[in-house]
Design a protein around this motif. Sequence first.
Motif, mmCIF file in Angstrom:
data_model
loop_
_atom_site.group_PDB
_atom_site.id
_atom_site.type_symbol
_atom_site.label_atom_id
_atom_site.label_comp_id
_atom_site.label_asym_id
_atom_site.label_seq_id
_atom_site.Cartn_x
_atom_site.Cartn_y
_atom_site.Cartn_z
ATOM 1 N N SER A 111 3.365 36.972 61.550
ATOM 2 C CA SER A 111 3.297 36.480 59.901
ATOM 3 C C SER A 111 3.436 35.123 60.215
ATOM 4 O O SER A 111 2.690 34.348 59.334
ATOM 5 C CB SER A 111 4.512 37.365 59.284
ATOM 6 O OG SER A 111 4.452 38.654 59.414
ATOM 7 N N GLN A 112 4.244 34.668 61.019
ATOM 8 C CA GLN A 112 4.538 33.109 61.086
ATOM 9 C C GLN A 112 3.276 32.418 61.599
ATOM 10 O O GLN A 112 2.977 31.521 60.995
ATOM 11 C CB GLN A 112 5.476 33.000 62.296
ATOM 12 C CG GLN A 112 5.993 31.480 62.430
ATOM 13 C CD GLN A 112 6.888 31.393 63.725
ATOM 14 O OE1 GLN A 112 6.932 32.590 64.565
ATOM 15 N NE2 GLN A 112 7.197 30.227 64.138
ATOM 16 N N THR A 113 2.240 32.970 62.453
ATOM 17 C CA THR A 113 1.274 32.350 62.666
ATOM 18 C C THR A 113 0.210 32.340 61.567
ATOM 19 O O THR A 113 -0.577 31.332 61.459
ATOM 20 C CB THR A 113 0.498 33.063 63.912
ATOM 21 O OG1 THR A 113 1.568 33.325 65.109
ATOM 22 C CG2 THR A 113 -0.724 32.607 64.682
ATOM 23 N N ILE A 114 0.071 33.698 61.061
ATOM 24 C CA ILE A 114 -0.879 33.487 59.788
ATOM 25 C C ILE A 114 -0.464 32.354 58.706
ATOM 26 O O ILE A 114 -1.264 31.800 58.196
ATOM 27 C CB ILE A 114 -0.657 34.915 59.131
ATOM 28 C CG1 ILE A 114 -1.391 36.101 60.224
ATOM 29 C CG2 ILE A 114 -1.502 35.035 57.732
ATOM 30 C CD1 ILE A 114 -0.975 37.401 59.614
ATOM 31 N N ILE A 115 0.900 32.435 58.608
ATOM 32 C CA ILE A 115 1.381 31.413 57.384
ATOM 33 C C ILE A 115 1.027 30.028 57.941
ATOM 34 O O ILE A 115 0.476 29.229 57.133
ATOM 35 C CB ILE A 115 2.986 31.691 57.218
ATOM 36 C CG1 ILE A 115 3.052 32.893 56.555
ATOM 37 C CG2 ILE A 115 3.312 30.633 56.298
ATOM 38 C CD1 ILE A 115 4.578 33.555 56.447
ATOM 39 N N LYS A 116 1.257 29.537 59.091
ATOM 40 C CA LYS A 116 1.062 28.455 59.742
ATOM 41 C C LYS A 116 -0.486 28.024 59.534
ATOM 42 O O LYS A 116 -0.707 27.091 58.934
ATOM 43 C CB LYS A 116 1.584 28.264 61.247
ATOM 44 C CG LYS A 116 1.309 27.040 61.861
ATOM 45 C CD LYS A 116 2.557 25.935 61.588
ATOM 46 C CE LYS A 116 2.141 24.565 61.848
ATOM 47 N NZ LYS A 116 3.024 23.645 61.756
ATOM 48 N N LYS A 117 -1.202 28.836 59.733
ATOM 49 C CA LYS A 117 -2.766 28.741 59.861
ATOM 50 C C LYS A 117 -3.223 28.354 58.217
ATOM 51 O O LYS A 117 -4.120 27.627 57.958
ATOM 52 C CB LYS A 117 -3.457 29.833 60.525
ATOM 53 C CG LYS A 117 -5.007 29.582 60.421
ATOM 54 C CD LYS A 117 -5.703 30.545 61.352
ATOM 55 C CE LYS A 117 -7.131 30.310 61.079
ATOM 56 N NZ LYS A 117 -7.766 29.030 60.563
ATOM 57 N N ALA A 118 -2.690 29.401 57.381
ATOM 58 C CA ALA A 118 -3.051 29.236 55.944
ATOM 59 C C ALA A 118 -2.484 27.880 55.453
ATOM 60 O O ALA A 118 -3.245 27.304 54.690
ATOM 61 C CB ALA A 118 -2.361 30.258 55.312
ATOM 62 N N ILE A 119 -1.365 27.220 55.765
ATOM 63 C CA ILE A 119 -0.860 26.114 55.150
ATOM 64 C C ILE A 119 -1.810 25.048 55.776
ATOM 65 O O ILE A 119 -2.232 24.074 55.019
ATOM 66 C CB ILE A 119 0.611 25.779 55.318
ATOM 67 C CG1 ILE A 119 1.575 26.858 54.965
ATOM 68 C CG2 ILE A 119 1.045 24.370 54.850
ATOM 69 C CD1 ILE A 119 3.140 26.771 55.099
ATOM 70 N N ALA A 120 -1.961 25.159 56.979
ATOM 71 C CA ALA A 120 -2.963 24.014 57.753
ATOM 72 C C ALA A 120 -4.426 23.820 57.001
ATOM 73 O O ALA A 120 -4.729 22.905 56.859
ATOM 74 C CB ALA A 120 -2.982 24.400 59.143
ATOM 75 N N ASP A 121 -4.872 25.126 56.858
ATOM 76 C CA ASP A 121 -6.271 25.208 56.235
ATOM 77 C C ASP A 121 -6.241 24.592 54.850
ATOM 78 O O ASP A 121 -7.015 23.620 54.452
ATOM 79 C CB ASP A 121 -6.542 26.643 56.130
ATOM 80 C CG ASP A 121 -7.175 27.033 57.612
ATOM 81 O OD1 ASP A 121 -7.023 26.411 58.621
ATOM 82 O OD2 ASP A 121 -7.550 28.463 57.804
ATOM 83 N N ARG A 122 -5.065 24.891 53.944
ATOM 84 C CA ARG A 122 -4.916 24.544 52.802
ATOM 85 C C ARG A 122 -4.856 23.051 52.553
ATOM 86 O O ARG A 122 -5.795 22.156 51.992
ATOM 87 C CB ARG A 122 -3.872 24.966 52.048
ATOM 88 C CG ARG A 122 -3.344 24.340 50.586
ATOM 89 C CD ARG A 122 -3.959 25.000 49.573
ATOM 90 N NE ARG A 122 -4.021 24.121 48.435
ATOM 91 C CZ ARG A 122 -4.083 24.766 47.202
ATOM 92 N NH1 ARG A 122 -4.509 25.721 46.952
ATOM 93 N NH2 ARG A 122 -4.092 23.881 45.945
#
Length: 383
Positions: A111-122
Amino acid sequence: MNEKFEIIIPTLFGLEAMVSRELYRLGYDTTRVENGRVTFMGDYDAVCRANIWLRCGERVLIKAGEFKAETADELYDGVRAIEWEQFLDRNDAFPVKGRTTRSVLASDRASQTIIKKAIADRLGNEYGISWLTEDGVTYQIQFTIIDNTATLMIDTTGAALHKRGYRAKSNLAPLRETLAAAMVMISYWKFEQPLLDPFCGSGTIPIEAAMFKRNIAPGLRRGFAFEQFPQIDTQEVAAIREEALSEIHRDVSLEIYASDIDPAAIELTRENASKAGVGEFITASVADARSIHMEKPRGSIITNPPYGERLSDVKECAKLYGQIGKTFSKLDRWSYYILTSHDDFEREFGRRADKRRKLYNGMLRCCLYQYYGDAPSKKGKEK
Ligand SMILES: C[S@@+](CC[C@H](N)C(=O)[O-])C[C@H]1O[C@@H](n2cnc3c(N)ncnc32)[C@H](O)[C@@H]1O
């Protein structure tokens, strides 16, 4: 600093109502109380006041978003939909940590990895960049996924609020400062009467008691993560600190006793009390709790005796509780508040408590056994 948002205060289990009451006293109404967290509406001024003043809360988090997430895609989309650019600049750092409980998305790490990626992409998309340097201000992102609801938060505190700064060193089984403060605030101790902790260890209860009655803001002497945020008006923060300094009750004199059988604990208590700025109010001495004697007819004992982790220690503790039960019964007009995780405490102590309250020291389930000397009067109670 006037924009309002939801602010979440995580608490030890059992302290939610204490934190709500503290917020109320600061002028904020709680909008939601859940197990281990309390929510209210506030602005950056509230963030600052809550960090500086809360005695029983663990941290102050700005809620960035909340949504249902049962799949990786739902989590990614939900996080990416949050307007992170309102908080973070193009080069800010955003480490992510959190936990999932009773949810389909069961892995903290994934979950941490997904969240990190989503914020980075945003952020990459909003700022039109493909590489985020993360060498600016740090915004620690915290998440919980509980019963398939993801909550995304920004930590404004840094080192947890229980780290007041006075207890650099501690003994083996220290009590959380937030819990010690809660024990004092739950009690009916009146500052004109003596307070005794006969198992003081590193002195947490006496120190929190002195800070509470002197109205010393627990966060007065430490820094917080939010002070690096550009959204913060540093002059306003300085003014809130100045105001807190002026609110110290300098005319209150206190009679607080701390004792322990271990001389090293007494040294530690003295050191910590002076670091906290309350050394002059605490008389610390080596004594065996089984034979304490107090001159004054009334007062309060607030304490956290050993509870024993191994079976042999548990038996020793049971014996100790019986012995202090006899000693304390001679202080028949005193009130005592005893926190322990030992299930049979009342039987060993030899008296049923007038009131019990379930509390947690970290993950350890404890009970605060309350014995009232003179009938407690709510009048003048500072809660
Ligand atoms: C659970 S610790 C208290 C921790 C303390 N509240 C703190 O925050 O550091 C229990 C303390 O009881 C002390 N102790 C054990 N037996 C004792 C006795 N008979 N009389 C007084 N102190 C005793 C230990 O030395 C230890 O410091």
